[in-house]
Design a protein around this motif. Sequence first.
Motif, mmCIF file in Angstrom:
data_model
loop_
_atom_site.group_PDB
_atom_site.id
_atom_site.type_symbol
_atom_site.label_atom_id
_atom_site.label_comp_id
_atom_site.label_asym_id
_atom_site.label_seq_id
_atom_site.Cartn_x
_atom_site.Cartn_y
_atom_site.Cartn_z
ATOM 1 N N PHE A 112 -10.948 -6.539 0.580
ATOM 2 C CA PHE A 112 -10.167 -5.413 1.074
ATOM 3 C C PHE A 112 -11.027 -4.473 1.907
ATOM 4 C CE2 PHE A 112 -8.412 -1.129 0.851
ATOM 5 C CZ PHE A 112 -7.152 -1.369 1.374
ATOM 6 N N GLU A 113 -12.265 -4.242 1.501
ATOM 7 C CA GLU A 113 -13.147 -3.386 2.296
ATOM 8 C C GLU A 113 -13.361 -3.969 3.686
ATOM 9 O OE1 GLU A 113 -16.696 -2.855 0.045
ATOM 10 O OE2 GLU A 113 -15.828 -1.328 -1.280
ATOM 11 N N ASP A 114 -13.551 -5.293 3.779
ATOM 12 C CA ASP A 114 -13.711 -5.923 5.093
ATOM 13 C C ASP A 114 -12.445 -5.730 5.926
ATOM 14 O OD1 ASP A 114 -16.247 -6.780 4.437
ATOM 15 O OD2 ASP A 114 -15.604 -8.789 3.827
ATOM 16 N N HIS A 137 -8.753 6.917 -7.102
ATOM 17 C CA HIS A 137 -8.878 5.822 -8.048
ATOM 18 C C HIS A 137 -7.545 5.538 -8.728
ATOM 19 C CE1 HIS A 137 -13.161 5.806 -7.402
ATOM 20 N NE2 HIS A 137 -13.224 7.085 -7.685
ATOM 21 N N ASN A 138 -6.596 6.464 -8.596
ATOM 22 C CA ASN A 138 -5.289 6.297 -9.224
ATOM 23 C C ASN A 138 -4.244 6.915 -8.303
ATOM 24 O OD1 ASN A 138 -2.992 6.220 -10.768
ATOM 25 N ND2 ASN A 138 -3.785 7.476 -12.436
ATOM 26 N N ILE A 139 -3.460 6.056 -7.603
ATOM 27 C CA ILE A 139 -2.479 6.573 -6.649
ATOM 28 C C ILE A 139 -1.337 7.308 -7.336
ATOM 29 C CG2 ILE A 139 -2.976 4.780 -4.957
ATOM 30 C CD1 ILE A 139 -0.324 3.454 -5.832
ATOM 31 N N SER A 140 -1.235 7.150 -8.659
ATOM 32 C CA SER A 140 -0.176 7.825 -9.414
ATOM 33 C C SER A 140 -0.702 9.046 -10.166
ATOM 34 C CB SER A 140 0.469 6.832 -10.392
ATOM 35 O OG SER A 140 1.057 5.757 -9.704
ATOM 36 N N GLU A 141 -1.798 9.608 -9.708
ATOM 37 C CA GLU A 141 -2.440 10.717 -10.419
ATOM 38 C C GLU A 141 -1.501 11.898 -10.619
ATOM 39 O OE1 GLU A 141 -4.935 11.841 -12.770
ATOM 40 O OE2 GLU A 141 -6.009 10.483 -11.439
ATOM 41 N N LEU A 142 -0.590 12.115 -9.672
ATOM 42 C CA LEU A 142 0.309 13.269 -9.767
ATOM 43 C C LEU A 142 1.679 12.904 -10.332
ATOM 44 C CD1 LEU A 142 -0.460 14.942 -6.320
ATOM 45 C CD2 LEU A 142 -1.476 15.488 -8.534
ATOM 46 N N ALA A 143 1.825 11.682 -10.853
ATOM 47 C CA ALA A 143 3.141 11.190 -11.257
ATOM 48 C C ALA A 143 3.772 12.015 -12.367
ATOM 49 C CB ALA A 143 3.053 9.728 -11.685
ATOM 50 N N ASP A 144 2.954 12.593 -13.244
ATOM 51 C CA ASP A 144 3.537 13.338 -14.361
ATOM 52 C C ASP A 144 3.599 14.841 -14.112
ATOM 53 O OD1 ASP A 144 0.806 13.679 -14.458
ATOM 54 O OD2 ASP A 144 0.602 13.295 -16.604
ATOM 55 N N VAL A 145 3.281 15.270 -12.884
ATOM 56 C CA VAL A 145 3.508 16.673 -12.536
ATOM 57 C C VAL A 145 5.020 16.849 -12.360
ATOM 58 C CG1 VAL A 145 3.081 18.521 -10.876
ATOM 59 C CG2 VAL A 145 1.271 16.860 -11.392
ATOM 60 N N PRO A 146 5.650 17.767 -13.071
ATOM 61 C CA PRO A 146 7.105 17.927 -12.978
ATOM 62 C C PRO A 146 7.587 18.100 -11.540
ATOM 63 C CG PRO A 146 6.232 19.233 -14.789
ATOM 64 C CD PRO A 146 5.052 18.701 -14.048
ATOM 65 N N THR A 162 -10.446 1.776 -2.043
ATOM 66 C CA THR A 162 -10.827 1.854 -3.450
ATOM 67 C C THR A 162 -10.375 0.574 -4.146
ATOM 68 O OG1 THR A 162 -8.715 2.840 -4.111
ATOM 69 C CG2 THR A 162 -10.490 4.370 -3.469
ATOM 70 N N PRO A 163 -10.907 0.297 -5.333
ATOM 71 C CA PRO A 163 -10.432 -0.874 -6.086
ATOM 72 C C PRO A 163 -8.930 -0.844 -6.347
ATOM 73 C CG PRO A 163 -12.509 -0.110 -7.004
ATOM 74 C CD PRO A 163 -12.098 0.914 -5.969
ATOM 75 N N SER A 164 -8.361 0.349 -6.559
ATOM 76 C CA SER A 164 -6.919 0.415 -6.802
ATOM 77 C C SER A 164 -6.132 0.034 -5.555
ATOM 78 C CB SER A 164 -6.516 1.822 -7.272
ATOM 79 O OG SER A 164 -6.730 2.782 -6.268
ATOM 80 N N MET A 165 -6.634 0.393 -4.351
ATOM 81 C CA MET A 165 -5.983 -0.021 -3.117
ATOM 82 C C MET A 165 -6.087 -1.528 -2.937
ATOM 83 S SD MET A 165 -7.085 2.962 -0.426
ATOM 84 C CE MET A 165 -6.239 2.215 0.958
ATOM 85 N N ALA A 166 -7.246 -2.093 -3.277
ATOM 86 C CA ALA A 166 -7.411 -3.547 -3.200
ATOM 87 C C ALA A 166 -6.416 -4.239 -4.121
ATOM 88 C CB ALA A 166 -8.843 -3.928 -3.556
ATOM 89 N N GLN A 167 -6.225 -3.664 -5.296
ATOM 90 C CA GLN A 167 -5.270 -4.232 -6.249
ATOM 91 C C GLN A 167 -3.854 -4.164 -5.691
ATOM 92 O OE1 GLN A 167 -4.980 -2.152 -10.014
ATOM 93 N NE2 GLN A 167 -4.510 -4.048 -11.090
ATOM 94 N N GLN A 168 -3.485 -3.024 -5.086
ATOM 95 C CA GLN A 168 -2.175 -2.891 -4.452
ATOM 96 C C GLN A 168 -1.960 -3.958 -3.382
ATOM 97 O OE1 GLN A 168 -2.820 1.714 -4.044
ATOM 98 N NE2 GLN A 168 -0.869 1.171 -3.119
ATOM 99 N N ALA A 169 -3.030 -4.250 -2.633
ATOM 100 C CA ALA A 169 -2.938 -5.203 -1.538
ATOM 101 C C ALA A 169 -3.061 -6.652 -2.011
ATOM 102 C CB ALA A 169 -4.025 -4.909 -0.506
ATOM 103 N N GLY A 170 -3.340 -6.857 -3.313
ATOM 104 C CA GLY A 170 -3.494 -8.198 -3.841
ATOM 105 C C GLY A 170 -4.755 -8.876 -3.353
ATOM 106 N N MET A 171 -5.827 -8.087 -3.179
ATOM 107 C CA MET A 171 -7.078 -8.606 -2.640
ATOM 108 C C MET A 171 -8.239 -8.203 -3.529
ATOM 109 S SD MET A 171 -6.364 -7.477 1.339
ATOM 110 C CE MET A 171 -7.821 -8.281 2.033
#
Length: 371
Positions: free
Chosen positions: A152-154, A98-107, A138-147
């Motif tokens: 996006f699921e289709d 749901h969040n592709i940046s989930e690990l962004a704040d892991v040092p 996921t909805p976040s992937m659809a958002q990345q794709a601008g769809m």
Amino acid sequence: MQDARFDKLAQLLVDYSTRLKRNETVLIEAFDVPDEMTIALVRAARKAGAIPFTQIQRGRVSRALAMQATERQLNLTAIHELARMKRMDAYIGLRGSHNISELADVPAEQMKLVMRKMRPVQDQRVKKTKWVVLRWPTPSMAQQAGMSTEAFEDFYFDVCTLDYRKLQPGMKALKALMEKTDRVEIKGPGTDLRFSIKGIGAIICGGDRNIPDGEVFSCPIKDSVEGQITFNAPTIYQSIGFDNVRLEFQEGKIVNATANETEKLNKILDSDPGARYIGEFSLGFNPYILKPMRDVLFDEKIAGSFHFTPGQAYEEADNGNRSQVHWDMVSIQRPDYGGGEIRFDGKVIRRDGEFLPKELRSLNRGKFARR
């Protein structure tokens, strides 16, 4: 209610991608994926006579574990997971988030430790099992794709259930051509690159490793890369987004690297000595994937693209480079992205994203029948 598309995708992964046989063991690892899809895979594996095992992962839990994982904890985790992987004949990994940046704040140093300790598990999977991995929509992937989510699921299920058999003749011809090629030249906006792939070999990726698929890859001789390259597709690594990555090479080594996150880019490239050398060169041609969405499993297959990969080389097409990094960076050469051309031993084999030799034209987007 079970979605019939889940069953179709599960059948492709079991029957075509991993070709599961009776009594073979398969680990199904699902990261933030609906239970219904995992169940569809379990049922498809059993229908093939295989023995399914499952591991359910959650992104937020993985972040919590990675954030303060100790070396002792990671050693124990790697021992456990490696022992299990050694008992598997096949591996199917579905990665949703749901969040592709989930690990962004892991040092960064903590991520390097996690990757280094878990590398033997990945090596066992890649080298010793029949494996396939794919992202989950996921909805976040659809958002990345601008769809929209529904559109996006289709798109996702159309792309992922592509009939890869139609690509086989062109892929085999491209593999043969790459295997007899010495010098490669790539030119385009911000790109003037030269290297050799002589004697390295080439590997077809036609739905039996990654889904979606559609590429043939080789690898430069380690010290042969010269020139510069500018990537026009955004990329993400260790949950950090990078844009306008530009690399300069001398005797195979990245001697200058810039991006919107130049400091973070160079920190990754300084992970180990091998991270500043290239471990893969590949041509992408999936006819249904046309624009980047900052998801490498899709972006590296974009029609009319190529990718150039700092870090670890695959043993199937090996230049000897070793690294904990393997970062597929993508450039698109279709006219709507600025064009460009690729030459093999002085002959243009692809211009503006279109293959020119007759035996390769079946890989061009216009030659592939739309659904």
